[in-house]
Each structure stands twice: as C-alpha cells, then as structure tokens.
Design an enzyme around this catalytic site. Sequence first.
Site, PDB file in Angstrom:
ATOM      1  CE  LYS A   1      -6.672 -87.083  -0.769  1.00  0.00           C
ATOM      2  NZ  LYS A   1      -7.877 -86.589  -0.077  1.00  0.00           N
TER       3      LYS A   1
ATOM      4  CB  CYS B   1     -17.170 -78.284  15.251  1.00  0.00           C
ATOM      5  SG  CYS B   1     -15.595 -77.540  15.114  1.00  0.00           S
TER       6      CYS B   1
ATOM      7  CG  HIS C   1     -19.178 -76.487   6.836  1.00  0.00           C
ATOM      8  ND1 HIS C   1     -19.790 -76.139   8.011  1.00  0.00           N
ATOM      9  CD2 HIS C   1     -18.105 -77.219   7.166  1.00  0.00           C
ATOM     10  CE1 HIS C   1     -19.107 -76.664   9.013  1.00  0.00           C
ATOM     11  NE2 HIS C   1     -18.085 -77.320   8.538  1.00  0.00           N
TER      12      HIS C   1
HETATM   13  N1  GLN Z   1      -9.637 -72.346  15.972  1.00  0.00           N
HETATM   14  C1  GLN Z   1      -9.897 -73.309  14.958  1.00  0.00           C
HETATM   15  C2  GLN Z   1     -10.106 -72.632  13.612  1.00  0.00           C
HETATM   16  O1  GLN Z   1     -10.646 -71.585  13.589  1.00  0.00           O
HETATM   17  C3  GLN Z   1     -11.109 -74.144  15.289  1.00  0.00           C
HETATM   18  C4  GLN Z   1     -11.349 -75.204  14.258  1.00  0.00           C
HETATM   19  C5  GLN Z   1     -12.431 -76.182  14.644  1.00  0.00           C
HETATM   20  O2  GLN Z   1     -13.181 -75.950  15.544  1.00  0.00           O
HETATM   21  N2  GLN Z   1     -12.511 -77.284  13.978  1.00  0.00           N
HETATM   22  O3  GLN Z   1      -9.759 -73.136  12.594  1.00  0.00           O
HETATM   23 ZN    ZN Z   2     -15.370 -75.464  14.780  1.00  0.00          ZN
END
Ligand code: GLN
Ligand code: ZN
Length: 759
Positions: free
Chosen positions: A19, A646, A697
Amino acid sequence: MATTHNLGFPRIGKNRELKFALESFWRGDSSQQALQQTGQTLRQTHWQAQNQLDYLPVGDFSFYDHVLDASALLGNFPSRVNDQANDLDKYFQVARGQSQSESACQHISAGEMTKWFDTNYHYIVPEFDADTSFSLHASRLLSQISEAKQQGIKVKPVIVGPVSYLWLGKSKDGSNKLDLLDDLVATYEQLLLALDKEGIEWVQIDEPILVTELDQQWQHALKQAYFALNKAPVKLLLTSYFGELKENLHLACELPVAGLHIDAINAFTEVTNVVDWLAPHKVLSLGVINGRNIWKTDLNATLDWLEPLQARLKVRLWLAPSCSLLHVPVDLDSENELDDEIQSWLAFAVQKLDELSILAAALNEGREAVAEELVLNAFALQSRQNSSRVHNSKVKARVKAIEPALANRQSTYQQRAKVQQQRFNLPLFPTTTIGSFPQTAEIRQARKRYRLGKLEESDYQQFIKNEIKYAIEQQEVIGLDVLVHGEAERNDMVEYFGQQLDGYAFSQFGWVQSYGSRCVKPPIIYGDISRPKPMTVDWAVYAQSLSDKPVKGMLTGPVTILNWSFVRDDQPRSQTCQQIALAIRDEVQDLEQAGISIIQIDEAALREGLPLRQSQWQAYLDWAVNSYKISANGVSDETQIHTHMCYSEFNDIIEAIADMDADVITIETSRSDMELLDVFKEFDYPNEIGPGVYDIHSPNIPTVEQIVLLMKKASQRIPAERLWVNPDCGLKTRGWKEVKPALTAMVTASLILRNSLPE
Ligand code: GLN
Ligand code: ZN
C-alpha cells in the site's frame, strides 16, 4: 502422500508495505524501480512464509488486481490507454485513470471496478467489444517464475481461467463475449506452451464461475475451452471456490484436466460426490482450511473425515485452503494487543498454512507425528467452545424469544405518515443529509490523541461537542429541514458500534485488501453480541438540544455490521445478525425515549450479502430484512424511521426493500441520472424516498438546475409528496468548502420545486 499447496497469498504485506509503496509511487515520491523492488521483496517474503508447502503459487502477487493482471497478460487493455507509456504506467492508467500524478501522461477514464464474487475484494472489469483480440504478454509472469525458481521453490503458476475471465468482463458494444472464446483460448494455449518451456509441471487455472448459475452457453464454453487446452503439455489444476458446484458438479468433474480443486468448507456436502465422480487418473485438491474467515480449523474433526478419503484417493489427494488467502490478514503473530485467549482461537494466513502442514503430516505420517500440535489445537477449540466470553445465556434466550411481531411497526405506513406529518409539519421536498459531515484533519487527530490517551476524556467530549455545534449551525444557515449531528466521533460506521458492543474484538494489523492499495480491517465477532450501555444517545441528545428542527439519530444496521465484520463460524450468520439487531433495537428505543424523533438506520451493505446463486437470495433476504426490522420497528408511530443504502441497483430486490417498511429510504442515484429509478415504473414503492441528487464521490458542486432536473425526473416515478432531497451518501470525505455550496444549491432547488408545484 497428500500434497499441499496454496491458491494465493495476501499480497499487501504484513505491514501494508505494498500500500505505502504504491501510494508513494502514485504521488510521484518514488520511482518505478523502487516499487518493483518492494514487489520483489514482498514476493520473496511471501514465498518464504509458504515454504513448507509442496507447491507455491506464483502469479498471485499483483500491483493492483489479479484480474487486471490477466488483462495485461492477454494483451487486453482498453484502446484509450496511452500507447507511448511503459507497461506499468499503462497498467495503472487502466486501474485508476492515471499512473503517477506528476507525470505528463494523460488522464483517462479508469476501468470499472466491481466486487469479486461474494467477497469484499474489488476487481477491474475487463472490457470487450466485437473487435477485441488477444495476444500473449507473459514477461511479467515468466520473470516471477524465474524469481521463484532462484529461491528454489516448487512453482505452480496461478492464472484466471479463460471462461471466468470472459464472464467477469463487460461487452462495451453489446456484442457477445463468447464470440471471443476461440481467440482467447488460443492465447491461453500459447501461454501454457511458454510455461511448459520453463519446466512448469502444474498450472492452477481458476474458474470460480463453476459455483454460480451458468446457462447452457457458458457451460458449453467451459467444455470448449478445456477440450482445447487439454492438448497443452502442462497439467491443469482446475480451481473452484466460494461455494457449491451443485448442477455444475458433473461438468466440473468431467472437464478434461489433470486435477480439480473444490472448496471443502463451503461445498463440504459435495466432497464424497466429487470423489465418486472424478476419473481415477485425476488429482482432487480439497480446500480444507477456510480462506474466508479468521478462526482456527478443527484439525481433529477435519482428519476424521479426511482419513477415509485419503485411503481412497491415496496420492491423488491434495490439500489447500478453500480459496486464495487474499481474503484474510497476513500474520496473527503481529498482534500484540489482542486478548490472549481470543488470539488463541484465531488463525491468519500464515497460521492457516501451518494448519495445512499439520493436516498433511497427520495424513502422511500418522496423527502421532503431530500429536502435540493436535492436542494444542483441540485445547484452543475447547476453550473457545466453552468460554463464558463467547456464550451469554441472556442474549441467547432473548434471541429465542423473538416473536414475529417484534419486526413490525404498530400501524401501516399510511397511518404513520399522517401522525408524522402532524408532528413534523415538513414541507414538500424536505431536505436532509445522510449523516456524516467533513472529517477534517483536526477531527481525525483529536480522535487519535484521545485513543492514545493524549487527550483527556473531558477535553475530547468538549471537542466533539464543538464539532456538533458547528455542524448544526451550518445546517441552520443552509436551511436544511432535517438535521444530523455530523458523526465527528466516528472513525468508521461499523467499528464505532463494534467497539461499544460486547462480543467484538479488534486486531491491530488485520488488514485485508479491498481494492488497489485500499485495505479494510474488519472487526471480529467472537461472542454473543450485547450492548452494555447506550452508544449514541448522549451525542444525539446534545445535538437535538441545539435546534428546534428535528435532528436525526444515526445508527448502523445489523446486516451492515454483520457483513463488514469477520463473523463467528459456530452459529448461523442469521443468528449473529439477530443478536446485533436486538442490540440496535435497544439503542433505537433509548433514542426514542430520549426525545429523538427521527432515527436513521444505515444498511449500506445489505445488498452485498446476497449469496452467489440467485436461488439462495430469498432465504438471505428473509433473515436479513427481518433483522433490520427487529432493530428498527420497535418505535411508536410518531417516530420516523429512515434507512440509507449506498446503491440503488435493487431492481431485483425491490420487494425486500419495500418490506423493510422504513418511513423514508435514501439511496444513491445521481450517477445514473435517476435511471436507476426506472424500477419504480413497474413497482409501486409505497413509502417515502430520497434519491441522492448529487455524487459525493466527486468534488464537483452540483448546480441548482441540475438538482431541479433530477428531482423532476424522480417525480415522474414517485409522487412528489413522498420525495426527499438529499445527497447520495455521507459527506465525511468532502471539505466544508464544497459541502456548503452543494447543500445550499440543494436547498434552493427544493424551494424551487415546492413553488413550482400546482396547489
Ligand atoms: N451515515 C453514514 C455517513 O453518512 C452512512 C455512510 C454509508 O452509507 N456508507 O457517513
Ligand atoms: Zn451511503
């Protein structure tokens, strides 16, 4: 004599050397030679660590991903890579869009990344079109073979099989990938010839698709490929792992290869059947050590069933871990903070290979030869089996007493929605966020200093309170409708809860590669899960005290906690999940009691847990969704439950999602231009939904117009009174400089939408 071998070793390094070397190279801080040197050193170290085996894998080491290595080997890089660049630069261009950040090389769009079967490892998806042709580029593999030979080891090259390679890739122009098979197989034939020239005897050829549902075309492709490769002068060990062969069992047994490897952990019930079906000239490699978890193997129990098989198979019996050890941490001996007793129950990659050698010695020389090792193993297993730290009778009794009603809300969504509307009086298109706000360097540093004892408890509390206060103030200024506290106290959405739950342990160095240079350190569930005390209530209450608007309580759901941990192997996953569900349920009820009116339970990883075969999905969804519901649904009608995921490719599981019965679900959609919402054309999703309106992102700030447009698209699928406006996911990786204008645009867009609606 049983022969031992390994399917693959973790490549990241015991201290994540790979890494750091990669990231330094990408930053432009070190040279290609330095990186190559690290690679070589790691390979040598890893071969040394496997030295007791009869055959060692070569070609399993990778600078990014072994599927991308296969693309390189087969001369199949997308045409957008820079022709002028050297091989390694090209490789990183496909992996991540660019090689070194400093170099003049152009930036291209990176190859798509997706999950490797049902693991948390991600591979770079090979790209095909009708014009794809293959050509052999074996120099990397061949030089690693000669490196290994210089170390005097018995080399077994490892390659992804041609049919799985095609299956894993994506046709970019809609052409049929299988049309490429002949050309591809011809390239594999050349490769096998080249390997024969190097004096290679056995080649491990991975066809993990054998454990998935294959239609006739794909089954036929396997036959076609292996009948062609049968002419090769080397012996092929055809490798399957991660699951049962089921309807592919006869096919796997009958393909014309010299040996077959099966996952004797996940396909234990098929072992005898395979022994019966396999032709008497073929080797059978049994994956008897679990390559997917971190528990010690029960060596005596394994020998009990292996010994009779050995009597039948004799020299045809090979032993290995069930799959590549890529999916487990490197070396348990690095751990010095784990509790001794818990540590005595575990085995990481190095220890797993020791177990393998003990099994082989017991088979080859009799159990007496390893009597002491077997006694120690039995002792460790017994200590785990009987430990009062593993078993908590109260938790077990509570799980046993779970009644169906526990999973259900008191009233239907329609009834709840009315009560909630009266309580919250939210406008149309209410705005909210997913939970986390930017995790600045100061926040990370404060958490670290607190962890190391350099920051006093009270100072740390004050620090977090200030962060919460800041987050609430910003949200008030921006004008959001439902606020969050910002999650500054959380390093990770699973670890944060694991650290407060009984039954969880944490390694220091238990890193597992997730993709490229990224690793995760899954916490270890070793015992019955219970919650000694509330985990989030104080922060939530403090946050709510700062605003008249509702501030969401924020929790991680039981399925996500389960799927992102190393899980016990002494009870079904579903049972462990129910235990977590009860702990989260208590937290939900405590939040409600403390006056928190909206509670979000994130199930980011619910989809990830889907089994490899679609025929097994429903069984998983049944217990997973039920566990979520147990955690969420013990509240009164006027408490609003949110959940977040997500992803939104849930066309195929939309009914299960609806069955979760969250009042509001927030999902990722913006990257697909709301196309992902097409599922709602056919399926009438009954509750409220917040399709993410911008991609967190990316550092780009969405415009008001974009958001309005997306939400208008959404309202063609879902009635406006059931729509929320929110980003795709949490904002912890972003900076406030981006977050403020982005959320402001979101709020403005929502105002425009409200006003544009006919009364
Ligand atoms: N509640 C989390 C955040 O806002 C959700 C993160 C996720 O869904 N990966 O960071
Ligand atoms: Zn998320």
